[in-house]
Design an enzyme around this catalytic site. Structure first.
Site, PDB file in Angstrom:
ATOM      1  N   PHE A  39      59.886   6.634  52.101  1.00 49.32           N
ATOM      2  CA  PHE A  39      59.700   5.206  51.878  1.00 49.32           C
ATOM      3  C   PHE A  39      61.033   4.584  51.455  1.00 49.32           C
ATOM      4  O   PHE A  39      61.900   5.239  50.875  1.00 49.32           O
ATOM      5  CB  PHE A  39      58.671   4.965  50.777  1.00 49.32           C
ATOM      6  CG  PHE A  39      57.234   5.149  51.215  1.00 49.32           C
ATOM      7  CD1 PHE A  39      56.900   5.479  52.515  1.00 49.32           C
ATOM      8  CD2 PHE A  39      56.205   4.981  50.292  1.00 49.32           C
ATOM      9  CE1 PHE A  39      55.580   5.646  52.904  1.00 49.32           C
ATOM     10  CE2 PHE A  39      54.875   5.145  50.666  1.00 49.32           C
ATOM     11  CZ  PHE A  39      54.562   5.476  51.967  1.00 49.32           C
ATOM     12  N   GLU A  84      58.890  10.470  64.626  1.00 55.13           N
ATOM     13  CA  GLU A  84      59.807  11.611  64.533  1.00 55.13           C
ATOM     14  C   GLU A  84      59.955  12.303  65.889  1.00 55.13           C
ATOM     15  O   GLU A  84      61.063  12.719  66.266  1.00 55.13           O
ATOM     16  CB  GLU A  84      59.348  12.611  63.482  1.00 55.13           C
ATOM     17  CG  GLU A  84      60.349  13.742  63.266  1.00 55.13           C
ATOM     18  CD  GLU A  84      60.040  14.621  62.077  1.00 55.13           C
ATOM     19  OE1 GLU A  84      60.914  15.417  61.682  1.00 55.13           O
ATOM     20  OE2 GLU A  84      58.919  14.531  61.531  1.00 55.13           O
ATOM     21  N   HIS A 106      52.007  17.388  51.506  1.00 55.22           N
ATOM     22  CA  HIS A 106      53.267  16.668  51.324  1.00 55.22           C
ATOM     23  C   HIS A 106      53.609  16.615  49.839  1.00 55.22           C
ATOM     24  O   HIS A 106      52.980  15.892  49.069  1.00 55.22           O
ATOM     25  CB  HIS A 106      53.120  15.255  51.885  1.00 55.22           C
ATOM     26  CG  HIS A 106      54.394  14.492  51.977  1.00 55.22           C
ATOM     27  ND1 HIS A 106      55.607  15.000  51.571  1.00 55.22           N
ATOM     28  CD2 HIS A 106      54.651  13.228  52.437  1.00 55.22           C
ATOM     29  CE1 HIS A 106      56.553  14.097  51.772  1.00 55.22           C
ATOM     30  NE2 HIS A 106      55.998  13.021  52.284  1.00 55.22           N
ATOM     31  N   CYS A 152      60.331  10.411  49.627  1.00 60.11           N
ATOM     32  CA  CYS A 152      60.076  11.701  50.272  1.00 60.11           C
ATOM     33  C   CYS A 152      61.345  12.419  50.733  1.00 60.11           C
ATOM     34  O   CYS A 152      61.284  13.581  51.127  1.00 60.11           O
ATOM     35  CB  CYS A 152      59.130  11.515  51.455  1.00 60.11           C
ATOM     36  SG  CYS A 152      57.633  10.606  51.031  1.00 60.11           S
ATOM     37  N   HIS A 177      59.939  16.746  59.345  1.00 58.64           N
ATOM     38  CA  HIS A 177      59.334  16.028  58.211  1.00 58.64           C
ATOM     39  C   HIS A 177      57.814  16.037  58.362  1.00 58.64           C
ATOM     40  O   HIS A 177      57.103  16.367  57.427  1.00 58.64           O
ATOM     41  CB  HIS A 177      59.868  14.599  58.154  1.00 58.64           C
ATOM     42  CG  HIS A 177      59.365  13.818  56.997  1.00 58.64           C
ATOM     43  ND1 HIS A 177      59.580  14.195  55.693  1.00 58.64           N
ATOM     44  CD2 HIS A 177      58.636  12.663  56.937  1.00 58.64           C
ATOM     45  CE1 HIS A 177      59.016  13.320  54.878  1.00 58.64           C
ATOM     46  NE2 HIS A 177      58.444  12.385  55.601  1.00 58.64           N
ATOM     47  N   LYS A 206      54.461  21.303  56.115  1.00 58.96           N
ATOM     48  CA  LYS A 206      53.420  20.514  55.450  1.00 58.96           C
ATOM     49  C   LYS A 206      52.026  20.774  56.009  1.00 58.96           C
ATOM     50  O   LYS A 206      51.027  20.420  55.361  1.00 58.96           O
ATOM     51  CB  LYS A 206      53.744  19.028  55.539  1.00 58.96           C
ATOM     52  CG  LYS A 206      54.998  18.606  54.789  1.00 58.96           C
ATOM     53  CD  LYS A 206      55.234  17.110  54.920  1.00 58.96           C
ATOM     54  CE  LYS A 206      56.532  16.679  54.260  1.00 58.96           C
ATOM     55  NZ  LYS A 206      57.735  17.148  55.004  1.00 58.96           N
TER      56      LYS A 206
END
Length: 405
Positions: free
Chosen positions: A393, A308, A334, A158, A297, A329
């Site tokens: 990830f 976050e 996403h 990502c 994010h 998002k």
């Protein structure tokens, strides 16, 4: 040395083209709906941020369409916008024009289709391998525009788009390129790919009958991210050269930071996120008090948004509640490797317009998410410095700093 953005292009669930995308982002338009591209009846998550009005036949020949995966087609469309926006790059030698793109999954629509046919003992398309290659989008962009310099593809889940943009910054600073086409592209609204994320309990499954409210970063009751697709492309070059050729300058890409958690293959880690944000600030020569806005994010996962939030509080301390934050998002889902490129365009448009787009679906915040996420309605604010986050990830964390010029 100042590295600036001189062209932008975008293909997203809420608009194709920067102007349309930004208009809808400011208005809080929702791009999440029931999946139309395949029969999702057997999926646990049956919603996505799809680009319904995208037609590759408007800019590619039938042969080119046959030879390209959807993620490459999205990248080519966004690149065409960005190149047109930037104006002629003919003043640069072709060997000094680079491409640096990000994609987490690459041509997975081709992979799924070809694998299904192979299992049925049917022939697979002759261009299956070059369509699947993650670097195919970058290769096609280079071929289309005669860009003969460095051609790199970054795949860090990502954070792919953010790291690709950061790598482009490094190419320009190091003198290995004079201009770079950079960003990210992804097309993961696919049955096998989504089933894989479902198996990780990463996707939203509780809003199949209410897709408009499924992507809800920082909100109470969120249950996972919504898969999206799209592409965002930026043209980067040195400020002096851009000025000499009369290019429009949108913003300066002032800093890039990346850091690995080295803790867990999929679970987020606050320490890695703080390190990436601090590294971006250090690279830009800025202190935390200079940040006016954060494009988060913010995937809408129960744990991710909390981590976050804690990372932002850790880095910015008492000032954290004063910094407006928003989650792109919330409107588009996403888009994995494209998400930071799209988020970068939103951040740059914030610098350009003094408008911070909202985080929609934030009617009641998670008690552990207690910062200013610009809930539901855009706000006006003079912004000079923005931070754009992308955490993926593999413990891959990346942050970018954009400033006004």
């Amino acid at each position: 040395m100042h590295i600036v953005v001189t062209g932008m292009g975008i293909v997203s669930p809420i608009g194709i083209g920067v102007e349309k995308f930004w208009e809808n982002a400011v208005d809080g338009v929702n791009g999440i709906a029931s999946i139309q591209s395949f029969d999702a009846a057997k999926q646990r998550s049956r919603i996505a941020g799809e680009i319904s009005d995208f037609d590759p036949a408007t800019f590619l020949t039938a042969k080119q369409i046959e030879q390209t995966d959807r993620f490459t087609q999205l990248a080519l469309h966004a690149a065409n916008q960005a190149m047109t926006d930037a104006g002629s790059l003919e003043s640069y030698e072709p060997r000094r024009l680079a491409v640096c793109l990000g994609s987490g999954m690459g041509g997975f629509s081709t992979f799924e289709y070809s694998a299904a046919r192979k299992l049925q003992s049917k022939s697979i398309p002759p261009f299956s391998v070059p369509r699947i290659m993650t670097n195919s989008a970058g290769a096609w962009i280079a071929t289309r525009y005669g860009l003969k310099g460095v051609n790199l593809t970054c795949s860090t889940a990502c954070s792919s788009g953010a790291n690709a943009i950061g790598m482009a910054l490094d190419l320009l600073r190091s003198g290995k390129a004079d201009a770079v086409v950079t960003g990210g592209a992804e097309a993961c609204v696919l049955p096998l790919t989504m089933s894989g994320f479902e198996a990780l309990f990463a996707l939203s499954t509780g809003f199949n009958n209410d897709p408009a409210h499924a992507s809800r970063p920082f909100a109470k009751g969120r249950d996972g991210f919504v898969m999206g697709e799209g592409a965002g492309i930026l043209i980067l070059e040195r400020e002096e050269a851009a000025q000499q050729r009369g290019a429009k300058i949108y913003a300066e890409l002032a800093g890039y930071g990346c850091a690995c958690d080295a803790t867990h293959i999929v679970a987020p880690d606050m320490g890695g996120q703080v390190a990436a944000m601090q590294a971006a600030l250090d690279d830009a020569g800025l202190t935390p008090d200079k940040v006016d806005y954060i494009n988060a994010h913010a995937t809408s996962t129960p744990i991710g948004d909390v981590i976050e939030t804690k990372a932002i509080k850790q880095l910015f301390g008492e000032r954290a509640p004063e910094i407006p934050i928003s989650a792109t998002k919330s409107m588009i889902g996403h888009s994995i490797g494209a998400s930071a490129a799209i988020g970068s365009i939103a951040a740059i448009m914030t610098l350009q317009t003094g408008t911070i787009h909202p985080t929609i679906n934030l009617l009641e915040a998670d008690p552990e998410c207690d910062l200013d996420y610009t809930p539901n309605t855009a706000v006006q604010k003079y912004v000079r410095t923005v931070l754009c986050n992308a955490f993926g990830f593999g413990g891959n964390n990346a942050s970018l700093i954009y400033t006004t010029r």
